[in-house]
Design an enzyme around this catalytic site. Sequence first.
Site, mmCIF file in Angstrom:
data_model
loop_
_atom_site.group_PDB
_atom_site.id
_atom_site.type_symbol
_atom_site.label_atom_id
_atom_site.label_comp_id
_atom_site.label_asym_id
_atom_site.label_seq_id
_atom_site.Cartn_x
_atom_site.Cartn_y
_atom_site.Cartn_z
ATOM 1 C CD GLU A 29 31.772 54.122 41.408
ATOM 2 O OE1 GLU A 29 32.616 53.309 41.777
ATOM 3 O OE2 GLU A 29 31.781 54.646 40.272
ATOM 4 C CB ALA B 184 26.342 58.635 54.500
#
Length: 278
Positions: A158, A141
């Site tokens: 999440e 990410a």
Amino acid sequence: MRQRASILGVGLVALTGVPKLRHRLWRWWYDLLAQRDRDGDWLLMNYGYVPLRGSQQTLKLDPEQEPYRYPLQLYDHVVARLDLAGKDVLEVGCGRGGGAAFLATRYLPRALTGIDLSPLAVARCRAAHQAPGLSFETGRAEALPVASACCDIVINIESSHCYADMQRFLSEVRRVLRPGGQLAFCDLRTTAGMMRLRENVAACGLQTVYEELINRQVVRALDRVTEQRMATIDHKVLRIWRPLMNNFVGARGTPMYNMLRDGRMEYIHLLLRKPDVL
Ligand SMILES: C[S@@+](CC[C@H](N)C(=O)[O-])C[C@H]1O[C@@H](n2cnc3c(N)ncnc32)[C@H](O)[C@@H]1O
């Protein structure tokens, strides 16, 4: 035995506070889960969502999607304010790809790329899900393996609580979004973690379009899935690991469930937008 598992559990959680170890630890954990899920039937890994009002079964699903109703309802809720049709979409932290496959077939984006840290999870995604425009890549990410200004929508469900550097992730989102593009986000944080998240959001150069705490909706979902999740864990997981796993899946009565219920852990849904003019 139980004490040893608890000590190990606390050790793992403590380790996650050390940024450099976070990636290795979470990749190891999610690789392990992908490896141990021999039936390949754990296609969604979030806590789920049940609306507070109206019908609890508003989302029309195919029979084979019914076992994943509540995690799919979370996906559906998080993208509800967006139009995905014909768009270029990235999902960061796609897990086993069940959410990405659901969005790709229901909302017909032009392309949807799921990215995840775990190479084994990505291999499982590729084997399990095929749909027009749907693809999966391994990646972090904080260093997304895609070009700048390549997508209209980033979805993040999440996953961000695992990241070593949330600010870096948000700056990557800003880089990969086209002007006017949006980030649809949900995740959980302790009260202190939520303050840091708000600081990260304020500093990231994306505008907040929508914000909502959804603890009650998530807890309602956990109430509905607890028995089935605990039965699966009893069936598949060694006794000493069960308390750790029950807590991981947010089963009723665990510390995680209790913190979500009494608000010590906050579950937030955010919609952020990249400004049109930079
Ligand atoms: C709780 S799962 C949620 C998966 C999926 N969004 C879902 O709802 O089913 C969190 C996912 O985030 C991924 N993840 C953790 N850290 C990551 C990182 N730094 N970059 C990309 N993915 C990451 C994990 O490998 C895992 O698949």
